[in-house]
Design a protein around this motif. Structure first.
Motif, short mmCIF file in Angstrom:
data_model
loop_
_atom_site.label_atom_id
_atom_site.label_comp_id
_atom_site.label_asym_id
_atom_site.label_seq_id
_atom_site.Cartn_x
_atom_site.Cartn_y
_atom_site.Cartn_z
N LEU A 174 0.71 -1.31 -0.10
CA LEU A 174 -0.07 0.04 -0.07
C LEU A 174 1.09 1.18 0.16
CD1 LEU A 174 -2.74 -0.92 2.56
CD2 LEU A 174 -2.68 -1.08 0.02
N ALA A 175 2.19 1.11 0.00
CA ALA A 175 3.06 2.23 0.04
C ALA A 175 2.75 3.05 1.25
CB ALA A 175 2.96 2.96 -1.27
N ILE A 176 2.64 2.48 2.34
CA ILE A 176 2.49 3.01 3.66
C ILE A 176 3.89 2.98 4.35
CG2 ILE A 176 1.35 3.10 5.69
CD1 ILE A 176 -1.21 2.14 4.36
N PRO A 177 4.56 4.20 4.62
CA PRO A 177 5.70 4.07 5.45
C PRO A 177 5.60 3.64 6.61
CG PRO A 177 4.94 6.36 4.87
CD PRO A 177 4.34 5.63 4.25
N HIS A 178 6.39 2.81 7.10
CA HIS A 178 6.43 2.16 8.50
C HIS A 178 7.46 1.75 9.09
CE1 HIS A 178 6.37 -1.13 5.67
NE2 HIS A 178 6.80 -1.81 6.61
N ALA A 179 7.49 1.70 10.47
CA ALA A 179 8.72 1.02 11.27
C ALA A 179 8.35 0.38 12.37
CB ALA A 179 9.67 2.44 11.54
N VAL A 180 9.09 -0.46 12.78
CA VAL A 180 8.92 -1.37 13.75
C VAL A 180 9.88 -0.90 14.80
CG1 VAL A 180 9.35 -3.74 14.78
CG2 VAL A 180 8.65 -3.50 12.21
N ILE A 181 9.27 -0.61 16.13
CA ILE A 181 9.77 -0.02 17.30
C ILE A 181 9.76 -1.29 18.44
CG2 ILE A 181 9.66 1.55 19.03
CD1 ILE A 181 8.31 3.43 16.97
N GLU A 182 11.04 -1.57 18.82
CA GLU A 182 11.26 -2.65 19.83
C GLU A 182 11.46 -2.26 21.08
OE1 GLU A 182 13.59 -6.06 18.31
OE2 GLU A 182 13.65 -5.06 16.32
N ASN A 183 11.83 -0.87 21.18
CA ASN A 183 12.39 -0.41 22.63
C ASN A 183 12.07 1.09 22.68
OD1 ASN A 183 14.83 0.76 21.77
ND2 ASN A 183 15.50 -1.41 21.61
N GLY A 184 12.42 1.69 23.89
CA GLY A 184 12.29 3.15 23.95
C GLY A 184 13.29 3.80 23.44
N ASP A 185 14.19 3.25 22.87
CA ASP A 185 15.39 4.13 22.26
C ASP A 185 14.79 5.34 21.26
OD1 ASP A 185 16.95 2.77 23.89
OD2 ASP A 185 17.90 1.77 22.30
N LEU A 244 12.13 6.79 21.33
CA LEU A 244 10.76 6.73 20.79
C LEU A 244 10.13 7.88 20.50
CD1 LEU A 244 8.07 4.88 20.93
CD2 LEU A 244 7.98 5.45 23.45
N GLU A 245 10.26 9.05 21.10
CA GLU A 245 9.54 10.15 21.12
C GLU A 245 10.06 10.74 19.76
OE1 GLU A 245 11.28 9.55 23.64
OE2 GLU A 245 9.92 9.67 25.28
N THR A 246 11.15 10.64 19.14
CA THR A 246 11.55 11.27 18.11
C THR A 246 11.07 10.46 16.78
OG1 THR A 246 13.60 12.15 18.92
CG2 THR A 246 13.55 11.41 16.50
N LYS A 247 10.86 9.13 17.15
CA LYS A 247 10.26 8.17 16.04
C LYS A 247 8.91 8.49 15.75
CE LYS A 247 13.68 4.54 16.83
NZ LYS A 247 13.98 3.37 17.72
#
Lengths: 168, 200
Positions: A127-138, A140-143
């Motif tokens: 679907l061309a939806i940009p995404h990221a997997v977040i595994e921990n709090g490193d 986090l706020e910036t992501k």
């Protein structure tokens, strides 16, 4: 998920400007709901299907809100139609806050989740939806801020898939 | 009663309303009868109720109108209990129920062409203000009156199948142009920028 991580996730959404969240609760990130409910900066919209989580959030975005949908990763499949028609075709920014089940990083993974989780990222890619997997709090706020900025810039959905420490 | 007759009655009543239509006949006919800047003409079925609800939740002081069809509502029936639960402050839903998938061009029946009753479904879902209108005279009296009531209203208009939408010009404004026209109208009338538009 540790209580502190849940707090940071909710604070991160607020700092990124998110002020409207449609949601269908799931297991992994559910601790964020009472936190958002007690924070008057969030307007919450409980829904019955992830498909309408997307359409309702899209309406809120058009009405001036910075909207997110909190859903389980299976909800990506359910909401494909809305993501394509309203998210992509009409071009409405949304942040998908996704409890990502079934991946390598899912600490609750089992035969129940591994297969149905396997298609979430390929579907987002299709679907061309940009995404990221977040595994921990490193970072986090910036992501979270980056994902919101990307959605607004693209005039379409972006997604953060929470796994690892968020799935404990 | 036809959908066009009802839409003709509603069109001149629009002031600062925000109007969301689903595909297809009501979208084409509404764009023909109304050039209101607050029109948001969606390109697909099954999305207008949700978008209208989101608008109403974001802007509870605004009058939001959703123009729907039976086929479109049936595609997203889960909207009904959700709408009842969210209880938007001022959302009028008009469902033009002709009992067929007119876009099929063979008048294939919808479930409401059989035994399904949208008013009963809406009420069972928790929408208290739901009614069915079966004549243009009743629409002129009750359908129009419900436009400017408050709260969530769900008006099922039992209409005959009409091919008007195939005879009149289709809108030439595309989805993106319509979206920005709508958003700029909101910025003007709300007196504040819409968040996502942002800086170039």
């Amino acid at each position: 998920m540790e209580a502190e991580l849940a707090k940071r996730l909710v604070a991160g959404l607020s700092d990124a400007g998110v002020n409207f969240v449609s949601y269908l609760p799931e297991t992994r990130l559910s601790q964020i709901l009472p936190l958002m409910r007690s924070d008057s900066s969030f307007q919450l919209a409980p829904v019955s299907s992830e498909q309408e989580a997307v359409t309702i959030a899209a309406g809120a975005t058009l009405g001036g809100k910075q909207a997110a949908c909190y859903i389980e990763s299976t909800g990506i499949y359910v909401s494909c139609y809305s993501l394509v028609t309203v998210g992509k075709q009409l071009g409405v920014p949304l942040l998908l806050v996704v409890g990502f089940l079934g991946g390598f990083q899912d600490q609750r993974n089992s035969f129940l989740y591994s297969t149905i989780g396997a298609y979430a990222r390929p579907v987002l890619e299709a679907l061309a939806i940009p995404h990221a997997v977040i595994e921990n709090g490193d970072g986090l706020e910036t992501k979270i801020k980056n994902a919101v900025r990307a959605a607004n810039a693209l005039r379409g959905p972006s997604a953060l898939l929470f796994a690892g420490d968020f799935s404990l | 009663m036809t959908r066009g007759e009802c839409l003709k009655m509603l069109a001149p009543l629009m002031t600062d309303h925000l109007v969301v239509t689903s595909q297809s006949g009501q979208r084409i006919e509404w764009s023909h009868f109304s050039e209101h800047d607050g029109n948001l003409l969606l390109g697909q079925m099954g999305c207008a109720l949700g978008v209208g609800a989101g608008l109403s939740l974001a802007l509870p002081h605004r009058k939001v109108v959703v123009l729907e069809s039976d086929g479109s509502v049936l595609l997203s029936l889960f909207n009904l209990p959700t709408l009842a639960r969210l209880n938007p402050a001022d959302l009028a839903v008009y469902v033009f129920d002709n009992g067929v998938y007119s876009g099929s061009r063979i008048s294939e029946p919808t479930a409401t062409g059989g035994r399904a009753n949208l008013e009963a479904l809406a009420k069972a879902a928790g929408i208290r203000n739901a009614m069915t209108i079966r004549s243009a005279r009743a629409f002129k009296k009750d359908g129009v009156a419900w436009l400017n009531k408050k709260g969530l209203r769900f008006v099922v208009c039992k209409v005959e199948e009409s091919l008007l939408h195939r005879e009149i010009p289709r809108p030439t404004i595309d989805l993106a142009e319509n979206k920005y026209k709508f958003v700029r109208y909101l910025e003007r009338t709300e007196g504040k920028p819409i968040t996502f538009v942002g800086r170039g």
